[in-house]
Scaffold this motif. Sequence first.
Motif, PDB file in Angstrom:
ATOM      1  N   TYR A 107       0.817  -1.210   0.000  1.00 33.95           N
ATOM      2  CA  TYR A 107       0.000   0.000   0.000  1.00 33.95           C
ATOM      3  C   TYR A 107       0.852   1.262   0.000  1.00 33.95           C
ATOM      4  CZ  TYR A 107      -3.901  -3.079   1.149  1.00 33.95           C
ATOM      5  OH  TYR A 107      -4.849  -4.065   1.124  1.00 33.95           O
ATOM      6  N   GLN A 148       0.661   4.377 -11.923  1.00 30.63           N
ATOM      7  CA  GLN A 148       0.465   3.744 -10.630  1.00 30.63           C
ATOM      8  C   GLN A 148      -0.392   2.493 -10.773  1.00 30.63           C
ATOM      9  OE1 GLN A 148       1.650   4.926  -7.705  1.00 30.63           O
ATOM     10  NE2 GLN A 148       1.916   7.117  -7.898  1.00 30.63           N
ATOM     11  N   ALA A 150      -3.084   0.318  -8.764  1.00 27.10           N
ATOM     12  CA  ALA A 150      -4.005   0.716  -7.695  1.00 27.10           C
ATOM     13  C   ALA A 150      -5.097  -0.324  -7.500  1.00 27.10           C
ATOM     14  CB  ALA A 150      -4.633   2.073  -8.022  1.00 27.10           C
ATOM     15  N   MET A 161      -9.575   4.621  -3.810  1.00 24.68           N
ATOM     16  CA  MET A 161      -8.481   4.105  -4.627  1.00 24.68           C
ATOM     17  C   MET A 161      -7.216   4.105  -3.786  1.00 24.68           C
ATOM     18  SD  MET A 161      -6.831   5.504  -8.205  1.00 24.68           S
ATOM     19  CE  MET A 161      -8.143   4.837  -9.212  1.00 24.68           C
ATOM     20  N   GLU A 162      -6.591   2.935  -3.675  1.00 26.19           N
ATOM     21  CA  GLU A 162      -5.332   2.802  -2.944  1.00 26.19           C
ATOM     22  C   GLU A 162      -4.230   2.538  -3.964  1.00 26.19           C
ATOM     23  OE1 GLU A 162      -5.058   2.755   0.445  1.00 26.19           O
ATOM     24  OE2 GLU A 162      -6.962   2.078   1.274  1.00 26.19           O
ATOM     25  N   THR A 163      -3.309   3.477  -4.133  1.00 24.17           N
ATOM     26  CA  THR A 163      -2.178   3.190  -5.010  1.00 24.17           C
ATOM     27  C   THR A 163      -1.273   2.196  -4.290  1.00 24.17           C
ATOM     28  OG1 THR A 163      -0.959   5.110  -4.166  1.00 24.17           O
ATOM     29  CG2 THR A 163      -2.247   5.424  -6.169  1.00 24.17           C
TER      30      THR A 163
END
Length: 282
Positions: A107, A148, A150, A161-163
């Motif tokens: 993460y 990225q 994600a 949204m989690e890159t």
Amino acid sequence: MHTMWKGSISFGLVNIPIKLHTATEDKDIKLRTLHKKCHSPVKYEKVCSNCEEELKPEDIVKAYEYTKGKYVVLEDEELENLRKENEEKAVEIIDFVKMSEIDPIYYNRSYFMSPNEGGGKAYSLLRKALQETEKVGLAKIIIRAKEQLAIIRVYDNTLVMETIHYPDEVRKAADVPSVPAEDKVTDKELETAKMLIDQLTTDFEPEKYNDEYRTALLELIESKRTGKEIVTAKEKDPVANVTDLMAALQASIDRTKPEKAEKPKKESAKRKRVATKAKKEA
């Protein structure tokens, strides 16, 4: 909430116009650097290491150092064209996976996603589908000229949204030095350690935790600003110098037990002398 990116997310034939909003904020206290003599801010100027000339923005180019002292110069126009070429591609969810399969070490940063004009229904559809299947979407996106990887998941009824890092950006755990290859502990040590874990186990409530250093630093700054006396925080109980593993575990358990209410301490002799002296001077 400030919008920092606009675009669209697609999965299959479903296209969702969305906006990104930074989900977290850095609350570190930023301190300025001053000249000790006159308390003026210190400037950091860009100077050429060879010519020793101060440089303006137009005098600077970007380059990649492929070996010591040798560079490939990249023009701003080349970088801009490359960025536009990638940004024009659709941000597509390429896979759906279980979130439990992604280790937290991957993460990076979190962004709230809100639907842009006309995207409300498709947004709700993706949110409901992710909730029902208990999956997260895996996608690629260009943010600040960087591609990225994600994941898209649901958090408090909002798409987030989690890159995440690419695999080659995560260092190998096998390269960490001095990690014991085997567990050389006794059954009694293990049981005592598990007892300590059980004793300290609780529900995760984020509100219980705060940045004690930042709080103390703000109090120090405010105290200096207003000219008030600075008080010293109570010192923590000294940690015993325990070398035996069992003794360390037992000491940890003992420290977590509820403490009995202490009787109020009598005023120290030193404090009495200070008070008496202050009365005489008054």
